[in-house]
Design a protein around this motif. Structure first.
Motif: not given
Length: 233
Positions: A201-202, A204, A211, A213-215, A226, A228-230
């Motif tokens: 998880l990162s 940005k 955002v 960004i998950t894996e 991958m 992407y969540y707000n």
């Protein structure tokens, strides 16, 4: 502390006036409010800045700033502050440490807890580390796990966290947490945003845009998914 040509010592205040204090063999400055002196051996008395004895038969003492000192007597540590009339009798195993304005970290039998200046217990002494997360949340470590504790509400708000990382953005403070077998996102303002179910998880951020960004790793198919969540998850 002034020493004259005859090797006699005296205490002079900021106005140059001599402060009358008891006879001493050794005198030590103890912050802006106190002095500590001994007559014989290593038993000390604590004085205020006017030379008045305020505590007798002390083995040691250390300044904690803002008028607080932690002192040792008969193998235990207490707390003193003449500004706000704080007096906690010696009963703790190690010197008390400042946590914040009026709360202090104590140690009993090798474990840490938290009290206020009235000796009221905030957190039971059973932790290895106690750290401030913000003004109202403490982070407690025991058995290699972190617990997030709300000091105002006196309750656990997040537990069993293996590790955590802070991210400060224009929209607020967020924590990437590792709990169980995965990463998630937690916020002091809104609580848990993403459950700890992700393999990586990162975060940005650009201005107010945020955002996550998950894996998720799918080993059987040799894939990485991958998502992407707000900022609200």
């Amino acid at each position: 502390l002034f020493t004259d040509q005859r090797n006699r010592q005296a205490v002079i205040d900021e106005q140059g006036k001599r402060v009358k204090i008891p006879r001493f063999d050794r005198l030590i400055d103890l912050g802006e409010d106190y002095m500590i002196f001994s007559v014989k051996g290593f038993v000390y008395n604590i004085l205020d800045n006017k030379g008045n004895v305020i505590l007798k038969n002390v083995d040691a003492a250390t300044s904690l700033d803002s008028g607080y000192i932690s002192y040792l007597s008969k193998g235990k540590f207490g707390l003193l502050n003449i500004r706000n009339k704080t007096m906690i009798e010696p009963k703790y195993d190690k010197p008390l440490k400042r946590y914040d304005g009026e709360r202090f970290i104590i140690e009993e039998e090798g474990k840490l807890g938290l009290i206020d200046r009235f000796d009221s217990l905030f957190i039971e002494a059973k932790y290895e580390e106690i750290l401030p997360l913000n003004d109202s949340i403490a982070v407690l470590k025991a058995n290699f796990r972190w617990t997030f504790w709300n000091l105002n509400q006196g309750r656990i708000i997040l537990d069993n966290v293996s590790d955590y990382w802070e991210y400060v953005t224009d929209t607020g403070v967020f924590f990437k947490i590792f709990k169980g077998i995965g990463y998630g996102i937690w916020s002091p303002a809104t609580g848990l945003i993403l459950d700890s179910t992700f393999d990586e998880l990162s975060i940005k951020a650009a201005g107010t845009e945020l955002v996550f960004i998950t894996e998720k790793w799918v080993e059987e198919a040799d894939l990485v998914v991958m998502l992407y969540y707000n900022g609200t998850g």
